[in-house]
Design an enzyme around this catalytic site. Structure first.
Site, short mmCIF file in Angstrom:
data_model
loop_
_atom_site.label_atom_id
_atom_site.label_comp_id
_atom_site.label_asym_id
_atom_site.label_seq_id
_atom_site.Cartn_x
_atom_site.Cartn_y
_atom_site.Cartn_z
N GLU A 130 18.88 24.09 17.54
CA GLU A 130 18.38 25.46 17.38
C GLU A 130 18.22 25.82 15.91
O GLU A 130 17.28 26.52 15.53
CB GLU A 130 19.27 26.47 18.11
CG GLU A 130 19.33 26.26 19.62
CD GLU A 130 17.98 26.24 20.32
OE1 GLU A 130 17.02 26.88 19.84
OE2 GLU A 130 17.88 25.59 21.39
N HIS A 139 9.75 20.36 18.44
CA HIS A 139 10.40 19.25 19.12
C HIS A 139 9.87 17.93 18.57
O HIS A 139 8.71 17.83 18.19
CB HIS A 139 10.18 19.34 20.63
CG HIS A 139 10.97 20.45 21.25
ND1 HIS A 139 10.43 21.36 22.11
CD2 HIS A 139 12.27 20.80 21.11
CE1 HIS A 139 11.36 22.23 22.47
NE2 HIS A 139 12.49 21.90 21.88
N CYS A 167 12.18 14.45 10.37
CA CYS A 167 12.59 15.86 10.42
C CYS A 167 13.38 16.25 9.17
O CYS A 167 13.21 17.36 8.66
CB CYS A 167 13.39 16.13 11.70
SG CYS A 167 12.36 16.12 13.20
#
Length: 177
Positions: A130, A139, A167
């Site tokens: 989160e 995602h 990421c």
């Protein structure tokens, strides 16, 4: 370094909060914890479903903490929640604000013997997931990345508690867990 505020929306064992803050710190975040519990309104509870409305909680957290000088604010509660079109959610986020709901991360919810270490690992994954959303990540298709979508507890268990290299690059953080 991103600044993160953890907000408790129910009573949560201090050891759980410590595990979260230590994990996020190892990933390169500066973490503060709001000392008092920010109780949510009972009107957010759906009596027919016996669950809280995650969208209403997220809306409340967003409006209540909008002026706080943090990059991300994550509200955590020992509750079960749902979102429109879903039977349940482990968490829900928008830009800057996120929520994590702990009830379905526990083994006893699934009528299995409780394993504290597994519960903590799941909490770290969902809080980190989160948090990634609050900082603009979507995602991820990497099956081990914490940003991989999880629709079941098995899917939570199968991913890591860390961001994949791609990421991390998007967030511009270098620490690996």
């Amino acid at each position: 370094m991103y600044r993160v505020l953890i907000v408790k929306i129910t009573s949560i064992d201090r050891s759980v909060i410590n595990e979260i803050t230590n994990h996020l710190s190892q990933l390169g975040f500066h973490v503060d914890v709001l000392s008092q519990i920010e109780h949510i309104n009972i009107s957010y509870f759906d009596w027919q479903r016996s669950q809280y409305d995650a969208e209403k909680i997220l809306e409340y957290v967003s409006s209540k903490f909008d002026k706080f000088p943090y990059d991300a604010i994550i509200a955590i509660g020992e509750i079960d929640a749902y979102a429109r079109g879903l039977n349940f959610v482990f968490g829900l986020s928008t830009k800057k604000f996120g929520t994590v709901f702990l009830v379905r991360l526990k083994n006893d919810f699934y009528k299995k013997k409780c394993n504290f270490e597994l519960f903590i690992e799941r909490v770290k994954k969902e809080v980190t997931h989160e948090l990634g959303h609050t900082l603009g990540l979507g995602h991820c298709s990497n099956p081990t990345c914490v940003m991989r979508f999880s629709n079941s507890i098995a899917e939570v268990d199968n991913k890591s508690a860390s961001f994949c290299e791609e990421c991390r690059a998007k967030l511009n953080i270098n620490n690996k867990s």
